[in-house]
Design an enzyme around this catalytic site. Sequence first.
Site, PDB file in Angstrom:
ATOM      1  N   HIS A 144       0.709  -1.068   0.135  1.00 24.69           N
ATOM      2  CA  HIS A 144       0.050  -0.059  -0.110  1.00 24.69           C
ATOM      3  C   HIS A 144       0.646   1.281   0.060  1.00 24.69           C
ATOM      4  O   HIS A 144       0.333   2.541  -0.244  1.00 24.69           O
ATOM      5  CB  HIS A 144      -0.909   0.006   0.950  1.00 24.69           C
ATOM      6  CG  HIS A 144      -0.440   0.444   2.351  1.00 24.69           C
ATOM      7  ND1 HIS A 144      -0.162  -0.941   3.613  1.00 24.69           N
ATOM      8  CD2 HIS A 144      -0.097   1.520   3.008  1.00 24.69           C
ATOM      9  CE1 HIS A 144       0.326  -0.284   4.580  1.00 24.69           C
ATOM     10  NE2 HIS A 144       0.402   1.157   4.259  1.00 24.69           N
ATOM     11  N   ASP A 174       0.260  -7.395   1.516  1.00 27.35           N
ATOM     12  CA  ASP A 174       0.703  -6.033   1.717  1.00 27.35           C
ATOM     13  C   ASP A 174       2.172  -6.078   1.638  1.00 27.35           C
ATOM     14  O   ASP A 174       2.674  -5.257   2.537  1.00 27.35           O
ATOM     15  CB  ASP A 174      -0.132  -5.523   2.864  1.00 27.35           C
ATOM     16  CG  ASP A 174       0.037  -4.078   2.831  1.00 27.35           C
ATOM     17  OD1 ASP A 174       0.401  -3.458   2.046  1.00 27.35           O
ATOM     18  OD2 ASP A 174       0.104  -3.398   4.046  1.00 27.35           O
ATOM     19  N   GLY A 256       3.029   6.197   7.846  1.00 27.71           N
ATOM     20  CA  GLY A 256       4.446   6.770   7.493  1.00 27.71           C
ATOM     21  C   GLY A 256       5.400   5.615   7.872  1.00 27.71           C
ATOM     22  O   GLY A 256       6.394   5.315   7.340  1.00 27.71           O
ATOM     23  N   ASN A 257       4.919   4.879   9.033  1.00 30.85           N
ATOM     24  CA  ASN A 257       5.994   3.678   9.670  1.00 30.85           C
ATOM     25  C   ASN A 257       5.697   2.534   8.656  1.00 30.85           C
ATOM     26  O   ASN A 257       6.595   1.272   8.786  1.00 30.85           O
ATOM     27  CB  ASN A 257       5.254   3.413  11.294  1.00 30.85           C
ATOM     28  CG  ASN A 257       6.146   4.098  12.118  1.00 30.85           C
ATOM     29  OD1 ASN A 257       5.697   4.892  12.877  1.00 30.85           O
ATOM     30  ND2 ASN A 257       7.373   4.051  12.425  1.00 30.85           N
ATOM     31  N   SER A 258       4.499   2.541   7.991  1.00 30.09           N
ATOM     32  CA  SER A 258       4.064   1.378   6.921  1.00 30.09           C
ATOM     33  C   SER A 258       5.381   0.995   6.265  1.00 30.09           C
ATOM     34  O   SER A 258       5.954   1.799   5.601  1.00 30.09           O
ATOM     35  CB  SER A 258       3.189   1.751   6.330  1.00 30.09           C
ATOM     36  OG  SER A 258       1.914   1.639   7.053  1.00 30.09           O
ATOM     37  N   LEU A 312      -9.123 -20.754  -8.130  1.00 31.90           N
ATOM     38  CA  LEU A 312     -10.233 -21.573  -8.721  1.00 31.90           C
ATOM     39  C   LEU A 312     -10.938 -21.178  -9.959  1.00 31.90           C
ATOM     40  O   LEU A 312     -11.304 -21.787 -10.950  1.00 31.90           O
ATOM     41  CB  LEU A 312     -11.645 -21.692  -7.665  1.00 31.90           C
ATOM     42  CG  LEU A 312     -11.493 -22.697  -6.482  1.00 31.90           C
ATOM     43  CD1 LEU A 312     -12.849 -22.386  -5.606  1.00 31.90           C
ATOM     44  CD2 LEU A 312     -11.386 -24.037  -7.095  1.00 31.90           C
ATOM     45  N   GLY A 313     -10.756 -19.574  -9.906  1.00 33.74           N
ATOM     46  CA  GLY A 313     -11.184 -18.886 -11.195  1.00 33.74           C
ATOM     47  C   GLY A 313     -12.777 -18.452 -11.227  1.00 33.74           C
ATOM     48  O   GLY A 313     -13.192 -18.716 -12.107  1.00 33.74           O
ATOM     49  N   ILE A 314     -13.070 -17.939 -10.169  1.00 30.93           N
ATOM     50  CA  ILE A 314     -14.587 -17.797  -9.816  1.00 30.93           C
ATOM     51  C   ILE A 314     -14.767 -16.302  -9.058  1.00 30.93           C
ATOM     52  O   ILE A 314     -13.700 -15.918  -8.539  1.00 30.93           O
ATOM     53  CB  ILE A 314     -15.329 -18.793  -9.044  1.00 30.93           C
ATOM     54  CG1 ILE A 314     -14.810 -18.897  -7.674  1.00 30.93           C
ATOM     55  CG2 ILE A 314     -15.268 -20.115  -9.763  1.00 30.93           C
ATOM     56  CD1 ILE A 314     -15.387 -19.852  -6.715  1.00 30.93           C
TER      57      ILE A 314
END
Length: 414
Positions: A144, A174, A256-258, A312-314
């Site tokens: 992010h 993330d 900002g610590n992210s 799965l593709g759904i």
Amino acid sequence: MSKNSEEKPRKRGTLKSGILGGIIGGLVIAVLGGGYLYANDELNMPATSNQAGVVDDKGKVTTTDVSVNVTSDVTDAVAKVEDSVVSVINMQKQNLEGFGGIFGSDTIDSSGSSDDSTLQTAGEGSGVIYKIDGKTAYVVTNHHVINESDAVEVLLKDGTKVKAEVIGSDVWTDLAVLSIPADKVTKAATFGDSDSLTVGEPAIAIGSPLGTNFASSVTQGIISAKNRNVDTDVNGDGVVDWTMTALQTDAAINPGNSGGALINIAGQVIGINSMKISTDTVEGMGFAIPSNDVVNIINQLETDGKVIRPVLGISLLDISQISEQQQESVLKLPKDVTAGVVVGQVQPDSAAEKGGLEKYDVIVKFNGEEVIDTISLRKEIYKSELGKEVEVEYYRNGKLEKTNITMTTSETMS
């Protein structure tokens, strides 16, 4: 102060109190004064009985020339890793048409073309240099932090700013990996074993809270809990669609610590700071992605630029989002079925289509595990192995069915 707490003058015992006060006061002066004189003697500084502080030869108060060398386990741990913690700057094109030369709209953008847009700082976070390989250094940060960027810059500990390339990014965990030139990089951090952490042991967060103005900020706390399940909204639509397993800490973590480091007392990175609970009634609840999970993901991002997962593709929808009337009339579910996931669209040539799943099927069990909602189903899907066959139980037109599906990978569906 209330009236009841006001001091009243004493009429008796004044002399006695004064003597006692003088004795006690003398003792205090003797103790403090003796310590003061002793300290001055040790520091080879002149002592005077009326000094309130240190004065120079002109009688002005000044500081001493004595420096205190403070070291501790915390300072030692920070020293080991602080040079490898950086600020990460998300640059995005901003349309400044009409403001021409004032804002530099003729600037060449990151793609090499000149237009009516220029790159501006859209957000700032943190990152950790974890590997130096020849002329290239690698940085881990949060997805992010660099999401939707048109360019990324990294600010090193010494103030040097360098351009970064996004090697890979993964929205579900993330995490993202960047590469930068290594010529200015002096140190790479090492990862510790997050599985061996003990609740209550020290935890230290290093990063850039509120952006580069506060780069290299250090906060201290403890590991509050391990294996916390934290609900997250991955796509920003206000609906929880993933549960992250995280370390909980009370070390102060702010915007900002992210992407910054959570380290142990040995100076090893044990987590990548990712989020906090921020309300007026909550204090000291921050969360970090455990280092063992980080290492697994960044190795994949370095190699493939993405995390290759079975799908799965759904498209998925929780039963709880379907009205009781539609559950009965459209899905034809028995009334005792209260949990599961409804199949929306089925991607052509996907594992789901090859396994026979259809629109409006309701999946209630995957690979032997109960399916409560989309989050639980996604976790089970991602835990399965590519090329391996799994059993899926589902309701179709009110009847419980089973099918075996061979897990494959895809780019667009769950």
